[in-house]
Design an enzyme around this catalytic site. Structure first.
Site, PDB file in Angstrom:
ATOM      1  N   GLY A 169       0.972  -1.025  -0.059  1.00  0.00           N
ATOM      2  CA  GLY A 169       0.071  -0.089   0.126  1.00  0.00           C
ATOM      3  C   GLY A 169       0.717   1.410   0.098  1.00  0.00           C
ATOM      4  O   GLY A 169       0.412   2.174   0.838  1.00  0.00           O
ATOM      5  N   VAL A 170       2.193   1.140  -0.746  1.00  0.00           N
ATOM      6  CA  VAL A 170       2.704   2.669  -0.869  1.00  0.00           C
ATOM      7  C   VAL A 170       3.169   2.455  -2.788  1.00  0.00           C
ATOM      8  O   VAL A 170       2.855   2.088  -3.292  1.00  0.00           O
ATOM      9  CB  VAL A 170       4.232   1.896  -0.091  1.00  0.00           C
TER      10      VAL A 170
ATOM     11  N   VAL B 247       4.280   1.047  -7.965  1.00  0.00           N
ATOM     12  CA  VAL B 247       2.743   1.610  -6.296  1.00  0.00           C
ATOM     13  C   VAL B 247       3.208  -0.121  -5.848  1.00  0.00           C
ATOM     14  O   VAL B 247       2.477  -1.565  -6.951  1.00  0.00           O
ATOM     15  CB  VAL B 247       1.982   0.953  -7.707  1.00  0.00           C
ATOM     16  N   GLU B 248       3.021  -0.582  -4.892  1.00  0.00           N
ATOM     17  CA  GLU B 248       3.128  -1.795  -4.232  1.00  0.00           C
ATOM     18  C   GLU B 248       1.477  -1.852  -3.377  1.00  0.00           C
ATOM     19  O   GLU B 248       1.431  -1.145  -2.711  1.00  0.00           O
ATOM     20  CB  GLU B 248       3.868  -1.754  -2.631  1.00  0.00           C
ATOM     21  N   ILE B 249       0.531  -2.879  -4.413  1.00  0.00           N
ATOM     22  CA  ILE B 249      -0.879  -1.985  -3.800  1.00  0.00           C
ATOM     23  C   ILE B 249      -1.037  -3.393  -2.821  1.00  0.00           C
ATOM     24  O   ILE B 249      -0.607  -4.004  -2.409  1.00  0.00           O
ATOM     25  CB  ILE B 249      -1.909  -3.078  -5.640  1.00  0.00           C
TER      26      ILE B 249
END
Length: 559
Positions: free
Chosen positions: A269-270, A341-343
Site C-alpha cells: 500500500g505504498v 506502486v505496491e498494491i
C-alpha cells in the site's frame, strides 16, 4: 468496470473484445512470446481522431512481473476498461485519451501467473528451472495434503524456535531466550523433501535445505546495477536474459513518447518513487520536487503511503538496494519519471504496522512481542473479514518425511499477497485514479499564437509560439534533459522557400507548469521560432512543433 482475477485466456479474450468495441481508441499488440510460448500483450489507448499514439506524450504501465502479484493485473485490466468506458463521460478519461497515449502490458509473467491462479503453486516470476539447469535435491514447497493451498507447516521438536501464542492459538510466536518446559515447533512453508540422489538413509533435516527451484526474479533482470545471482538471488544469467524482459525492454525503447512509468506490484500500500541510491539529495532539486509532488498526489488519490525506494526499503545492510529493478532503469537510463506502486496493505487493514507506513528499517527494530501483537490483529481481521478462506485452522497430517505435522495459517495468495476477491475493487479504483492523473501530468504542447506579417511582395515573416501546458517538462525529468540529446523542434511545411531561419529549427526542452514554484513569468515553459519565407500570398503552410516525449502539435496559417 470489472474487478477480478483473470486467467490468461480470460484476459486475452477480454482485451480483444474491448478492441473490437473501441476500434478508434484501442489496439492490442503482441510484443513477443514467453518462455512457454504464450503471447505477451501490450495495450495501446488513445483517441485516433485526435492523433496517432506516437504523436502524444504517453504513460507506460506494466503489471504482474511477479507471478503471484495477480492483483496488479486486475488493476491494469480495470484501468484499461475504465479509460474506455468513461471516454466522453468523465473529463479526465476524455482528456487522457484525447491528448495523451496510454501503454499497458497487463501481465509480464504470463506463464507463472497462470500456474499461480490455476494450481497451488507459488513462486517469484517464472516456473522454469533456475538457477540450476537440473533441479537440485532438497526441500520444495508443495500442497502435500491436497487441499488446494500451500500453507504453513509446524513440526513438534525439542529444538524448535517457535511456540503456540498464549493469546491466539493459531499464531506461532518466537521462542523466548532461555525458555524451556513447553511444547516447541519448527515452522516453515508446507512442502516436502525431494530426494534425487542415491544414498543411504539420512536424518530428515539433513536434506531439508532449500532446493532453489524456479527462483527467477524478473524485476532483478533489468540492466541497471545488475548484481548477478551471487549479488542478488533471482537476477538471471545476464541482464535481460529472460525472453519476457527482452520483449518488454524492446517495446519500451521503441516508444520514445513514454514520459511516465509505473510498475504495479504487491504488497504494501505504498507509492514508491526515486531515488534508490541514497536520500533525496542524490536527485536534482527539480526532480526531487517533481517526484515528491506526484507521489503525494498519488497517495491522496489512492489512500496509500508514499516514499522513496531508499527511504522505505534501505536497512543499511545491503550493498546495492534492489539491483536490476525496472523503475531504476527507466529513470537512471532514460530519465523517465518512474514509480513502483505496491498494491494492497494487509497490515493497514488490520491496524498493524506495515513497511509502507514505517519503512523496513523501523520494522526491524520491533521486538518479537510487538510482531506477535501485529500478527494477532492480522489473524483477527482475516477471520472477521474473510472467514474460513482467510484463516485455516491447524490440521494434523501424517507427513512422509516428518511424521505427524500440522498444516494451517493465513491464506498466502488472497489475504497476504493479494486482497480477497471481495476487496479487490477498492484497490482498482484508487490506483486507477493515480494512473489517470499521472498520465494527465505528462507534457502537452499547445500553440498560443502564430503571427504572419508581410515583409515584401512575396516575403512573409512567421513567428510561432509553443507552450508546454503539462505538469512535467518535455523531457519528463531534469535527468531526461541530461540524457536526451533531442528536444523540441519546429518545422514548416508548405509551398514556400525559407529565406531566413531554418526548418527544422531546434528549440530545446520546455518546463511544465510543475516548475512554477515561485511567482515569475513562465519563460521556461514557452519557446518560439521565427522564419522569413518566400511564397505566394494566400498560400497555406503548416507550423509543426514536436518532441519525442511531448508529442506533436500543428496549426495551419495563410500567408
Amino acid at each position: 468496470m470489472t474487478a477480478k482475477y483473470w486467467t490468461y485466456q480470460e484476459m486475452c479474450d477480454a482485451l480483444y473484445r474491448l478492441k473490437e468495441d473501441y476500434l478508434n481508441f484501442m489496439d492490442v499488440v503482441v510484443i513477443g512470446q514467453s518462455r512457454d510460448g504464450r503471447d505477451m500483450l501490450a495495450v495501446v489507448l488513445t483517441n485516433l481522431q485526435t492523433g496517432i499514439a506516437e504523436s502524444k506524450s504517453a504513460i507506460f504501465v506494466d503489471a504482474n512481473i511477479h507471478a503471484g502479484e495477480v492483483a496488479t493485473n486486475a488493476v491494469a485490466m480495470y484501468w484499461i476498461e475504465w479509460c474506455l468506458d468513461n471516454y466522453g463521460k468523465d473529463v479526465e478519461a476524455t482528456e487522457l485519451l484525447d491528448s495523451h497515449t496510454v501503454y499497458v502490458v497487463p501481465r509480464i509473467a504470463v506463464d507463472g501467473a497462470e500456474l499461480y491462479l490455476t494450481t497451488p503453486a507459488r513462486f517469484r516470476s517464472s516456473p522454469h528451472s533456475y538457477p540450476y539447469s537440473e533441479p537440485p535435491e532438497g526441500y520444495i514447497w508443495d500442497d502435500v495434503n491436497d487441499d488446494g493451498h500451500i500453507l504453513s507447516m509446524r513440526v513438534k521438536a525439542e529444538d524448535g524456535g517457535f511456540a503456540i501464542d498464549e493469546v491466539d492459538a493459531r499464531i506461532m510466536r518466537p521462542r523466548r531466550p532461555g525458555e524451556m518446559g513447553g511444547q516447541y515447533y519448527h515452522v516453515f512453508p508446507e512442502g516436502r523433501i525431494d530426494v534425487l540422489s542415491q544414498s543411504g538413509k539420512l536424518p530428515v533435516w539433513s536434506r531439508a535445505s532449500d532446493a532453489k527451484r524456479s527462483t527467477m526474479d524478473f524485476n532483478r533482470n533489468f540492466p541497471i546495477r545488475w548484481a548477478g545471482e551471487k549479488g542478488q538471488p533471482g537476477a538471471g544469467t545476464f541482464p535481460l536474459s529472460e525472453p519476457e524482459l527482452h520483449h518488454l525492454a524492446h517495446f519500451i525503447i521503441a516508444h520514445r513518447n513514454i514520459a511516465a512509468y509505473v510498475a504495479l506490484h504487491t504488497t504494501g500500500g505504498v507509492i514508491l518513487r526515486q531515488p534508490s541510491t541514497g536520500d533525496d539529495t542524490v536527485l536534482s532539486e527539480t526532480d526531487r520536487y517533481l517526484f515528491t509532488r506526484v507521489a503525494e498526489m498519488g497517495a491522496k488519490l489512492s489512500g496509500y503511503f508514499a516514499g522513496s525506494n531508499y527511504q522505505i526499503f534501505a536497512t543499511g545492510h545491503e550493498k546495492v538496494l534492489m539491483p536490476g529493478a525496472a523503475d531504476d532503469w527507466m529513470y537512471d537510463h532514460f530519465g523517465v519519471l518512474s514509480f513502483t506502486v505496491e498494491i494492497w496493505n494487509l497490515a493497514k487493514q488490520a491496524g498493524a504496522r506495515g513497511y509502507g507506513e514505517h519503512g523496513v528499517r523501523h520494522l526491524m527494530t520491533l521486538s518479537p512481542e510487538e510482531r506477535t501483537q501485529d500478527q494477532r490483529k492480522i489473524y483477527a481481521w482475516a477471520e472477521r473479514e474473510v472467514g474460513k478462506e482467510g484463516v485455516f485452522d491447524w490440521m494434523p497430517f501424517e507427513h512422509k518425511d516428518f511424521g505427524l505435522v500440522e498444516i494451517g495459517g493465513l491464506n498466502p495468495k488472497f489475504v497476504v499477497q493479494n486482497p480477497p476477491p471481495h476487496m479487490l475493487l477498492d484497490e482498482c479504483v484508487g490506483v486507477s485514479a493515480f494512473l489517470t492523473r499521472l498520465g494527465l501530468s505528462t507534457a502537452k504542447l499547445t500553440i498560443p499564437s502564430i503571427q504572419v506579417t508581410q515583409e515584401g511582395e512575396e516575403l512573409f515573416r512567421i513567428v510561432a509560439e509553443v507552450s508546454n501546458a503539462g505538469f512535467l517538462p518535455t523531457s519528463s525529468t531534469e535527468k531526461g534533459k541530461e540524457l536526451m540529446l533531442e528536444g523540441l523542434r519546429a518545422r514548416l511545411l508548405g509551398p514556400v522557400e525559407v529565406v531566413a531561419g531554418r526548418s527544422p529549427a531546434p528549440i530545446g526542452h520546455l518546463d511544465g507548469y510543475g516548475s512554477q514554484t515561485t511567482y515569475a513569468p513562465p519563460k521556461s515553459q514557452r519557446g518560439y521560432v521565427e522564419w522569413v519565407v518566400k511564397g505566394s500570398p494566400g498560400s497555406s503552410v503548416t507550423v509543426i512543433f514536436e518532441c519525442p516525449r511531448s508529442g506533436r502539435v500543428e496549426q495551419n496559417v495563410q500567408l
